[in-house]
Design a protein around this motif. Structure first.
Motif, PDB file in Angstrom:
ATOM      1  N   ARG A  73       0.669  -1.495   0.023  1.00  0.00           N
ATOM      2  CA  ARG A  73      -0.274  -0.152  -0.342  1.00  0.00           C
ATOM      3  C   ARG A  73       0.794   0.773  -0.064  1.00  0.00           C
ATOM      4  O   ARG A  73       0.455   1.938  -0.597  1.00  0.00           O
ATOM      5  N   ALA A  74       1.741   1.157   0.693  1.00  0.00           N
ATOM      6  CA  ALA A  74       2.869   2.411   0.688  1.00  0.00           C
ATOM      7  C   ALA A  74       3.307   2.550  -0.301  1.00  0.00           C
ATOM      8  O   ALA A  74       3.749   4.148  -1.204  1.00  0.00           O
ATOM      9  N   LEU A  75       3.790   1.752  -1.495  1.00  0.00           N
ATOM     10  CA  LEU A  75       4.462   1.414  -2.591  1.00  0.00           C
ATOM     11  C   LEU A  75       3.260   2.410  -3.367  1.00  0.00           C
ATOM     12  O   LEU A  75       3.598   2.970  -4.284  1.00  0.00           O
ATOM     13  N   SER A  76       2.043   2.237  -3.596  1.00  0.00           N
ATOM     14  CA  SER A  76       1.012   2.080  -4.799  1.00  0.00           C
ATOM     15  C   SER A  76       1.073   3.577  -4.197  1.00  0.00           C
ATOM     16  O   SER A  76       0.933   4.478  -4.520  1.00  0.00           O
ATOM     17  N   VAL A  77       0.357   3.996  -2.441  1.00  0.00           N
ATOM     18  CA  VAL A  77       0.375   5.399  -2.510  1.00  0.00           C
ATOM     19  C   VAL A  77       1.296   6.256  -2.689  1.00  0.00           C
ATOM     20  O   VAL A  77       1.029   7.952  -3.512  1.00  0.00           O
ATOM     21  N   SER A  78       2.266   6.189  -3.149  1.00  0.00           N
ATOM     22  CA  SER A  78       3.605   7.400  -2.548  1.00  0.00           C
ATOM     23  C   SER A  78       4.232   7.020  -4.602  1.00  0.00           C
ATOM     24  O   SER A  78       4.803   8.475  -5.353  1.00  0.00           O
ATOM     25  N   LEU A  79       2.712   6.480  -5.299  1.00  0.00           N
ATOM     26  CA  LEU A  79       3.414   6.376  -6.771  1.00  0.00           C
ATOM     27  C   LEU A  79       2.907   7.265  -7.020  1.00  0.00           C
ATOM     28  O   LEU A  79       2.578   8.312  -8.098  1.00  0.00           O
ATOM     29  N   LEU A  80       0.786   7.922  -6.088  1.00  0.00           N
ATOM     30  CA  LEU A  80       0.163   8.846  -7.339  1.00  0.00           C
ATOM     31  C   LEU A  80       0.945  10.463  -7.195  1.00  0.00           C
ATOM     32  O   LEU A  80       1.744  10.944  -8.058  1.00  0.00           O
ATOM     33  N   PRO A  81       1.803  10.936  -5.589  1.00  0.00           N
ATOM     34  CA  PRO A  81       2.145  12.034  -5.615  1.00  0.00           C
ATOM     35  C   PRO A  81       4.050  12.097  -7.285  1.00  0.00           C
ATOM     36  O   PRO A  81       3.981  13.242  -7.339  1.00  0.00           O
ATOM     37  N   LEU A  82       4.104  11.166  -6.914  1.00  0.00           N
ATOM     38  CA  LEU A  82       5.753  10.990  -7.948  1.00  0.00           C
ATOM     39  C   LEU A  82       5.101  10.392  -9.485  1.00  0.00           C
ATOM     40  O   LEU A  82       5.842  10.721 -10.412  1.00  0.00           O
ATOM     41  N   VAL A  83       4.232  10.625  -9.741  1.00  0.00           N
ATOM     42  CA  VAL A  83       3.374  10.925 -11.105  1.00  0.00           C
ATOM     43  C   VAL A  83       2.767  11.593 -11.775  1.00  0.00           C
ATOM     44  O   VAL A  83       3.359  12.129 -12.494  1.00  0.00           O
ATOM     45  N   LEU A  84       2.111  12.423 -10.773  1.00  0.00           N
ATOM     46  CA  LEU A  84       1.738  13.606 -11.122  1.00  0.00           C
ATOM     47  C   LEU A  84       2.242  14.661 -10.611  1.00  0.00           C
ATOM     48  O   LEU A  84       2.333  15.815 -11.499  1.00  0.00           O
ATOM     49  N   TYR A  85       3.386  14.660  -9.874  1.00  0.00           N
ATOM     50  CA  TYR A  85       4.548  15.678  -9.572  1.00  0.00           C
ATOM     51  C   TYR A  85       4.927  16.488 -11.054  1.00  0.00           C
ATOM     52  O   TYR A  85       4.982  17.854 -10.855  1.00  0.00           O
ATOM     53  N   PRO A  86       5.621  15.657 -11.835  1.00  0.00           N
ATOM     54  CA  PRO A  86       6.865  16.155 -12.707  1.00  0.00           C
ATOM     55  C   PRO A  86       5.832  16.273 -13.419  1.00  0.00           C
ATOM     56  O   PRO A  86       5.527  17.698 -14.540  1.00  0.00           O
ATOM     57  N   TYR A  97      15.042   9.440  -9.509  1.00  0.00           N
ATOM     58  CA  TYR A  97      15.655   8.536  -8.375  1.00  0.00           C
ATOM     59  C   TYR A  97      14.636   7.946  -8.130  1.00  0.00           C
ATOM     60  O   TYR A  97      14.764   6.237  -7.661  1.00  0.00           O
ATOM     61  N   SER A  98      14.045   8.394  -7.440  1.00  0.00           N
ATOM     62  CA  SER A  98      12.180   7.849  -6.672  1.00  0.00           C
ATOM     63  C   SER A  98      11.523   7.071  -8.057  1.00  0.00           C
ATOM     64  O   SER A  98      11.704   6.277  -7.592  1.00  0.00           O
ATOM     65  N   LEU A  99      10.996   7.413  -9.041  1.00  0.00           N
ATOM     66  CA  LEU A  99      10.368   6.481  -9.121  1.00  0.00           C
ATOM     67  C   LEU A  99      11.241   5.416 -10.222  1.00  0.00           C
ATOM     68  O   LEU A  99      10.818   4.218 -10.208  1.00  0.00           O
ATOM     69  N   GLY A 100      12.979   5.608  -9.711  1.00  0.00           N
ATOM     70  CA  GLY A 100      13.239   3.832 -10.291  1.00  0.00           C
ATOM     71  C   GLY A 100      13.413   3.521  -9.868  1.00  0.00           C
ATOM     72  O   GLY A 100      14.100   1.874 -10.119  1.00  0.00           O
ATOM     73  N   VAL A 101      13.077   3.766  -8.245  1.00  0.00           N
ATOM     74  CA  VAL A 101      13.476   2.617  -7.717  1.00  0.00           C
ATOM     75  C   VAL A 101      11.575   2.267  -7.049  1.00  0.00           C
ATOM     76  O   VAL A 101      11.913   0.471  -6.955  1.00  0.00           O
ATOM     77  N   ILE A 102      10.649   2.661  -6.762  1.00  0.00           N
ATOM     78  CA  ILE A 102       9.933   2.925  -6.470  1.00  0.00           C
ATOM     79  C   ILE A 102       8.101   1.758  -7.136  1.00  0.00           C
ATOM     80  O   ILE A 102       8.306   0.624  -7.449  1.00  0.00           O
ATOM     81  N   LEU A 103       9.244   2.267  -9.075  1.00  0.00           N
ATOM     82  CA  LEU A 103       8.312   1.894  -9.762  1.00  0.00           C
ATOM     83  C   LEU A 103       8.443   0.598  -9.828  1.00  0.00           C
ATOM     84  O   LEU A 103       7.960  -0.524  -9.845  1.00  0.00           O
ATOM     85  N   PRO A 104       9.599  -0.044 -10.282  1.00  0.00           N
ATOM     86  CA  PRO A 104      10.232  -1.645 -10.730  1.00  0.00           C
ATOM     87  C   PRO A 104       9.810  -2.270  -8.822  1.00  0.00           C
ATOM     88  O   PRO A 104       9.595  -4.180  -9.015  1.00  0.00           O
ATOM     89  N   ILE A 109       5.902  -6.753  -7.098  1.00  0.00           N
ATOM     90  CA  ILE A 109       5.148  -6.991  -5.849  1.00  0.00           C
ATOM     91  C   ILE A 109       4.170  -7.778  -5.957  1.00  0.00           C
ATOM     92  O   ILE A 109       3.521  -8.929  -6.346  1.00  0.00           O
ATOM     93  N   GLY A 110       3.543  -6.649  -7.181  1.00  0.00           N
ATOM     94  CA  GLY A 110       2.260  -7.232  -8.665  1.00  0.00           C
ATOM     95  C   GLY A 110       2.870  -8.568  -9.271  1.00  0.00           C
ATOM     96  O   GLY A 110       1.812  -9.988  -8.702  1.00  0.00           O
ATOM     97  N   PHE A 111       4.181  -8.549  -9.738  1.00  0.00           N
ATOM     98  CA  PHE A 111       4.278  -9.949 -10.303  1.00  0.00           C
ATOM     99  C   PHE A 111       4.260 -10.885  -9.697  1.00  0.00           C
ATOM    100  O   PHE A 111       4.195 -12.226 -10.239  1.00  0.00           O
ATOM    101  N   GLN A 112       5.417 -10.785  -8.349  1.00  0.00           N
ATOM    102  CA  GLN A 112       5.223 -12.042  -7.783  1.00  0.00           C
ATOM    103  C   GLN A 112       3.554 -12.822  -6.912  1.00  0.00           C
ATOM    104  O   GLN A 112       3.900 -13.523  -6.860  1.00  0.00           O
TER     105      GLN A 112
END
Length: 166
Positions: A73-86, A97-104, A109-112
């Protein structure tokens, strides 16, 4: 007792009224032997046991699933501002750099979860292990690719912006 009984006219007038059921009507649906139900709560001495199929079953840890779910949930929620900010303020290196770590990590986790659901280890151990290692290799390669795009390229958000315009 007549006040508790609802007619179809009353239901048409007020659809929010909940019909009541008499206690005698519930008693007819009894299924019988409650004493035959087993207690499924593990005992301390059964930390590692065998199930009916002869497979080893380890004790379930509620904390493990809870922590894993919270990380997802923390990874999913943190992706929202990281995608909207740019989109609003433009490309920033810390966002890239944050997107480069959090998105993979989010994708891993989803594919696992898909591998665990559709290729369970107890039914297909070879496919489970092969797909898990393939996923780990793909995640590592993706992390390296994100690092290269961020350090030697324009960054993830600028690259996506260029691809979006093309």
């Amino acid at each position: 007792m007549a006040s508790r009984t609802l007619t179809t006219t009353a239901l048409r007038i007020s659809p929010l009224v909940v019909p009541t059921v008499r206690l005698g009507a519930i008693r007819t649906f009894q299924t019988g032997h409650v004493g035959l139900m087993k207690n499924t709560k593990p005992v301390q001495s059964e930390a590692v046991a065998k199930n009916v199929d002869g497979l080893t079953v380890h004790a379930v840890s509620r904390a493990h699933g809870s922590i894993h779910w919270n990380i997802e949930r923390a990874l999913s929620v943190s992706l929202l501002p990281l995608v909207l900010y740019p989109m609003v303020y433009g490309s920033q290196p810390i966002i890239d750099y944050s997107l480069g770590v959090i998105l993979p990590a989010h994708c891993h986790i989803g594919f696992q979860a898909c591998i665990t659901d559709y290729l369970p280890h107890r039914k297909t151990p070879f496919l489970y292990n092969a797909s898990t290692w393939a996923l780990r290799a793909a995640t590592a390669l993706t992390l390296y690719g994100c690092y290269e795009v961020n350090t030697n390229g324009d960054g993830i958000t600028a690259t996506v912006k260029k691809l979006w315009k093309a």
